[in-house]
Design a protein around this motif. Structure first.
Motif, PDB file in Angstrom:
ATOM      1  N   LEU A 202       0.825  -1.210   0.000  1.00  0.00           N
ATOM      2  CA  LEU A 202       0.000   0.000   0.000  1.00  0.00           C
ATOM      3  C   LEU A 202       0.860   1.262   0.000  1.00  0.00           C
ATOM      4  O   LEU A 202       0.472   2.285  -0.580  1.00  0.00           O
ATOM      5  N   ALA A 203       2.053   1.202   0.635  1.00  0.00           N
ATOM      6  CA  ALA A 203       2.966   2.349   0.607  1.00  0.00           C
ATOM      7  C   ALA A 203       3.461   2.605  -0.814  1.00  0.00           C
ATOM      8  O   ALA A 203       3.491   3.753  -1.286  1.00  0.00           O
ATOM      9  N   LEU A 204       3.824   1.531  -1.525  1.00  0.00           N
ATOM     10  CA  LEU A 204       4.280   1.686  -2.906  1.00  0.00           C
ATOM     11  C   LEU A 204       3.135   2.123  -3.821  1.00  0.00           C
ATOM     12  O   LEU A 204       3.348   2.868  -4.787  1.00  0.00           O
ATOM     13  N   ASP A 205       1.926   1.665  -3.513  1.00  0.00           N
ATOM     14  CA  ASP A 205       0.768   2.104  -4.288  1.00  0.00           C
ATOM     15  C   ASP A 205       0.534   3.599  -4.106  1.00  0.00           C
ATOM     16  O   ASP A 205       0.169   4.308  -5.053  1.00  0.00           O
ATOM     17  N   LYS A 206       0.751   4.101  -2.872  1.00  0.00           N
ATOM     18  CA  LYS A 206       0.646   5.540  -2.615  1.00  0.00           C
ATOM     19  C   LYS A 206       1.669   6.314  -3.437  1.00  0.00           C
ATOM     20  O   LYS A 206       1.387   7.403  -3.952  1.00  0.00           O
ATOM     21  N   VAL A 207       2.858   5.745  -3.555  1.00  0.00           N
ATOM     22  CA  VAL A 207       3.896   6.389  -4.374  1.00  0.00           C
ATOM     23  C   VAL A 207       3.482   6.395  -5.838  1.00  0.00           C
ATOM     24  O   VAL A 207       3.658   7.406  -6.540  1.00  0.00           O
ATOM     25  N   GLY A 219       4.829   1.707  -8.398  1.00  0.00           N
ATOM     26  CA  GLY A 219       5.351   2.528  -7.315  1.00  0.00           C
ATOM     27  C   GLY A 219       6.838   2.348  -7.128  1.00  0.00           C
ATOM     28  O   GLY A 219       7.581   3.316  -6.919  1.00  0.00           O
ATOM     29  N   PHE A 220       7.307   1.097  -7.219  1.00  0.00           N
ATOM     30  CA  PHE A 220       8.737   0.834  -7.073  1.00  0.00           C
ATOM     31  C   PHE A 220       9.531   1.490  -8.201  1.00  0.00           C
ATOM     32  O   PHE A 220      10.580   2.101  -7.960  1.00  0.00           O
ATOM     33  N   ASN A 221       9.034   1.369  -9.438  1.00  0.00           N
ATOM     34  CA  ASN A 221       9.728   1.984 -10.572  1.00  0.00           C
ATOM     35  C   ASN A 221       9.791   3.503 -10.427  1.00  0.00           C
ATOM     36  O   ASN A 221      10.812   4.126 -10.740  1.00  0.00           O
ATOM     37  N   TYR A 222       8.704   4.082  -9.926  1.00  0.00           N
ATOM     38  CA  TYR A 222       8.680   5.546  -9.738  1.00  0.00           C
ATOM     39  C   TYR A 222       9.673   5.948  -8.637  1.00  0.00           C
ATOM     40  O   TYR A 222      10.340   6.983  -8.751  1.00  0.00           O
ATOM     41  N   MET A 223       9.767   5.141  -7.584  1.00  0.00           N
ATOM     42  CA  MET A 223      10.737   5.422  -6.520  1.00  0.00           C
ATOM     43  C   MET A 223      12.152   5.375  -7.070  1.00  0.00           C
ATOM     44  O   MET A 223      12.985   6.224  -6.752  1.00  0.00           O
ATOM     45  N   VAL A 297      12.360  -5.668   2.390  1.00  0.00           N
ATOM     46  CA  VAL A 297      11.129  -5.339   1.665  1.00  0.00           C
ATOM     47  C   VAL A 297      10.068  -4.826   2.632  1.00  0.00           C
ATOM     48  O   VAL A 297       9.307  -3.911   2.323  1.00  0.00           O
ATOM     49  N   ILE A 298      10.066  -5.385   3.842  1.00  0.00           N
ATOM     50  CA  ILE A 298       9.053  -5.035   4.831  1.00  0.00           C
ATOM     51  C   ILE A 298       9.400  -3.775   5.603  1.00  0.00           C
ATOM     52  O   ILE A 298       8.516  -2.970   5.912  1.00  0.00           O
ATOM     53  N   VAL A 299      10.682  -3.565   5.924  1.00  0.00           N
ATOM     54  CA  VAL A 299      11.028  -2.457   6.817  1.00  0.00           C
ATOM     55  C   VAL A 299      11.754  -1.293   6.140  1.00  0.00           C
ATOM     56  O   VAL A 299      11.688  -0.161   6.625  1.00  0.00           O
ATOM     57  N   VAL A 300      12.462  -1.551   5.034  1.00  0.00           N
ATOM     58  CA  VAL A 300      13.246  -0.471   4.408  1.00  0.00           C
ATOM     59  C   VAL A 300      12.467   0.224   3.291  1.00  0.00           C
ATOM     60  O   VAL A 300      12.442   1.459   3.221  1.00  0.00           O
ATOM     61  N   LEU A 301      11.833  -0.550   2.415  1.00  0.00           N
ATOM     62  CA  LEU A 301      11.090   0.064   1.309  1.00  0.00           C
ATOM     63  C   LEU A 301      10.013   1.043   1.778  1.00  0.00           C
ATOM     64  O   LEU A 301       9.840   2.104   1.156  1.00  0.00           O
ATOM     65  N   PRO A 302       9.260   0.766   2.867  1.00  0.00           N
ATOM     66  CA  PRO A 302       8.301   1.769   3.336  1.00  0.00           C
ATOM     67  C   PRO A 302       8.973   3.093   3.717  1.00  0.00           C
ATOM     68  O   PRO A 302       8.401   4.162   3.493  1.00  0.00           O
ATOM     69  N   GLY A 303      10.177   3.015   4.285  1.00  0.00           N
ATOM     70  CA  GLY A 303      10.901   4.241   4.625  1.00  0.00           C
ATOM     71  C   GLY A 303      11.265   5.046   3.388  1.00  0.00           C
ATOM     72  O   GLY A 303      11.148   6.282   3.372  1.00  0.00           O
ATOM     73  N   ILE A 304      11.705   4.344   2.319  1.00  0.00           N
ATOM     74  CA  ILE A 304      12.023   5.043   1.064  1.00  0.00           C
ATOM     75  C   ILE A 304      10.752   5.619   0.448  1.00  0.00           C
ATOM     76  O   ILE A 304      10.764   6.728  -0.099  1.00  0.00           O
ATOM     77  N   ALA A 305       9.656   4.878   0.550  1.00  0.00           N
ATOM     78  CA  ALA A 305       8.370   5.379   0.030  1.00  0.00           C
ATOM     79  C   ALA A 305       7.972   6.663   0.741  1.00  0.00           C
ATOM     80  O   ALA A 305       7.523   7.627   0.104  1.00  0.00           O
ATOM     81  N   TYR A 307       9.976   8.768   2.055  1.00  0.00           N
ATOM     82  CA  TYR A 307      10.887   9.815   1.576  1.00  0.00           C
ATOM     83  C   TYR A 307      10.399  10.419   0.264  1.00  0.00           C
ATOM     84  O   TYR A 307      10.382  11.645   0.087  1.00  0.00           O
ATOM     85  N   VAL A 308       9.991   9.560  -0.667  1.00  0.00           N
ATOM     86  CA  VAL A 308       9.515  10.046  -1.966  1.00  0.00           C
ATOM     87  C   VAL A 308       8.244  10.870  -1.791  1.00  0.00           C
ATOM     88  O   VAL A 308       8.095  11.955  -2.385  1.00  0.00           O
ATOM     89  N   ILE A 309       7.321  10.378  -0.983  1.00  0.00           N
ATOM     90  CA  ILE A 309       6.080  11.125  -0.731  1.00  0.00           C
ATOM     91  C   ILE A 309       6.401  12.482  -0.114  1.00  0.00           C
ATOM     92  O   ILE A 309       5.816  13.509  -0.475  1.00  0.00           O
ATOM     93  N   TYR A 310       7.369  12.499   0.812  1.00  0.00           N
ATOM     94  CA  TYR A 310       7.760  13.753   1.483  1.00  0.00           C
ATOM     95  C   TYR A 310       8.364  14.739   0.485  1.00  0.00           C
ATOM     96  O   TYR A 310       8.036  15.937   0.499  1.00  0.00           O
TER      97      TYR A 310
END
Length: 562
Positions: A202-207, A219-223, A297-305, A307-310
């Motif tokens: 859902l975090a990557l979907d938000k991105v 979302g991952f490609n956009y990040m 995948v569970i703990v780091v990618l949400p943090g990067i997501a 960051y991108v949203i911010y």
């Protein structure tokens, strides 16, 4: 808005009753004769399967430290922080092949017991007391308080009530002993992984929505497109995060000390495998290594997501701390608050599962060390099996009570997150690991050498940390093992990155331990070796195939994200 809806609470209650009910069922079903009650309670001797050992290792390891602080580091420095998790997968293979056979062959059940049998009782007692203080005052309190902060940030429930609730839940699990912890950890990890993956999706979907799309892949490609600097595993020296992860030394230097000490010389971790036979223990550890590959995948990618949203204008106020300054450690709780009703409850349960499992595992290790290495040896040598179990359960209650009392006064949330914990644990890790590794594989290592590593390793770490600050030794920059680090007063000084510092201290400890041991040998002092033969380190084909698969995956990951 920091509130949970009725559906979220229902999901959480389902999780609570499943774990508690299953734990009680295991407790009643697995009860065995009184004559082995202490080994059953502390080690679950012979009763944990490989999948229970593997999931329990992960459940004990993953906590608020990863979900909150490592996710915050994902926001700050990106995928590079995943090196702790991915290097751990390789470390677990090494522990399974070389460490666990030594423990099992010599019937070692606690780390102080190893020190007593390999060196002497004085070193064992010093380290037993040290580990108890470290586990209660630092580890247990930090897990409890950071976990309570996360739960408070998601639910809005009073911080003290969050601490009491987490402590109570953990006590319910821990009082059942290692069997209950081991098997309930299976359910905990299912919630942890499934809920964590849902959060990541859902975090990557938000991105992806930022680019007018939907889906995890989009979302991952956009990040990757928008924050390419957050997808490099190895930092160059001009990177602002170089002091935290100093280039290639995360692969070739001190990162090995961090991981080998944690996974191979830590009662909290190795206890899961010490009650099993070698084949089962190795299979469980290999399973844990596979799960470790999934953790970033569970703990780091949400943090990067986050960051991108911010950077795209979102979460501008949500990520601010109480002082009005951007706080990356708020990334994961903030993302959970963006989830829809029901799924938020699932992710909330996953986070709670991680904290509770880690608390239960930690407090059981505290009870094991106190009961077997202090109470049984110094207080009541003739204690019965039943009495030892009672003492263990009382220790669980007292340790958790102390954590609840101490935690609010430590200011853990202000002192930092994942990186802080790693750095300051690193003051003692090099000496302890040197003492263990030399004790394993060099029979001439003497007790005096081990005592030096215990005390000298810490002293050397302090010297390497603070001497450059006082002297500002700019020549350190020419060595290639230094970084210009900003100070609180606005100035900058050359410092040795703490991962490199750990490598240096370890190397010095090993060299001086060799010198001291050879001197002791000339003086006629004898050393006590362990029972070791080369056949102990042979592995079966299935373990070898699994290990090669993990190594291949790691090579591919580091090649892609170099």
């Amino acid at each position: 808005m920091k509130t949970l809806q009725l559906a979220d609470y229902l999901v959480f209650l389902i999780y609570f009753f499943i774990v508690s009910g299953y734990g009680y069922w295991i407790y009643k079903r697995k009860q065995i004769a009184t004559h082995s009650a202490s080994h059953d309670y502390f080690l679950a001797e012979g009763s944990l399967t490989w999948w229970a050992i593997g999931t329990s290792l992960i459940a004990s390891n993953i906590s608020s430290e990863q979900f909150i602080a490592m996710s915050g580091n994902g926001f700050k420095m990106g995928l590079a922080i995943a090196t702790y998790e991915w290097m751990a997968a390789l470390t677990l293979i090494i522990v399974a092949v070389f460490f666990i056979p030594v423990y099992l062959k010599n019937k070692i059940y606690t780390m102080p017991q190893f020190l007593s049998e390999r060196y002497n009782g004085d070193i064992a007692m010093i380290m037993a007391v040290f580990w108890l203080l470290l586990y209660v005052i630092v580890n247990l309190t930090s897990i409890l308080y950071l976990g309570a902060l996360a739960v408070n940030g998601i639910s809005g429930i009073n911080l003290d009530l969050c601490m009491y609730g987490l402590a109570f839940f953990a006590i319910i699990i821990a009082l059942g002993g290692m069997k209950v912890i081991g098997y309930t950890d299976v359910i905990q990890v299912v919630f942890l992984i499934f809920g964590g993956l849902v959060t990541t999706y859902l975090a990557l979907d938000k991105v992806a929505e930022l680019n007018g799309q939907h889906g995890m892949v989009q979302g991952f490609n956009y990040m990757m497109n928008q924050s390419g600097d957050h997808f490099h595993m190895i930092f160059k020296k001009d990177n602002a995060n170089f002091p935290s992860l100093p280039g290639l030394t995360v692969l070739l230097g001190g990162m090995w000390i961090v991981n080998l000490n944690y996974w191979g010389c830590n009662q909290y971790i190795t206890q899961r495998a010490l009650g099993a036979d070698l084949k089962t223990a190795r299979s469980g550890i290999l399973f844990a290594a596979f799960l470790k590959l999934l953790m970033p995948v569970i703990v780091v990618l949400p943090g990067i997501a986050a960051y991108v949203i911010y950077t795209k204008g979102g979460l501008q106020t949500e990520l601010l701390g109480t002082d009005g300054v951007l706080n990356p450690d708020r990334s994961y709780p903030v993302l959970l608050n963006l989830l829809p009703v029901g799924l938020k409850g699932l992710s909330f349960a996953a986070l709670t599962a991680a904290v509770v499992a880690s608390l239960a595992g930690k407090v059981n290790s505290i009870a094991t060390i106190f009961t077997l290495d202090i109470f049984k040896k110094k207080i009541d040598i003739n204690a019965s099996e039943k009495k030892m179990v009672k003492v263990g359960k009382l220790t669980v209650l007292i340790a958790m009570l102390l954590a609840v009392i101490i935690a609010p006064h430590l200011g853990i949330d202000k002192k930092g997150g994942f990186e802080f914990i790693q750095e300051y644990t690193g003051f003692v890790s090099p000496g302890i690991f040197a003492m263990f590794i030399m004790g394993f594989f060099w029979k001439k290592t003497s007790s005096n050498a081990a005592m030096f590593a215990t005390i000298g390793g810490f002293v050397l770490s302090v010297i390497f940390k603070f001497l450059p600050k006082f002297m500002n030794l700019e020549f350190l920059n020419s060595t290639g093992f230094s970084a210009l680090v900003p100070q609180e007063d606005g100035t900058s000084l050359y410092e040795i990155p703490f991962i490199d510092r750990m490598g240096f201290v370890f190397a010095i400890c090993v060299i001086l331990m060799i010198v001291i041991s050879l001197i002791d040998q000339k003086r006629g002092l004898k050393s006590k070796g362990l029972e070791i033969d080369s056949s102990m380190f042979k592995v079966n084909n299935a373990f070898l195939a699994g290990s090669l698969l993990i190594i291949g995956i790691l090579v591919a990951l580091y090649t892609v994200f170099w």
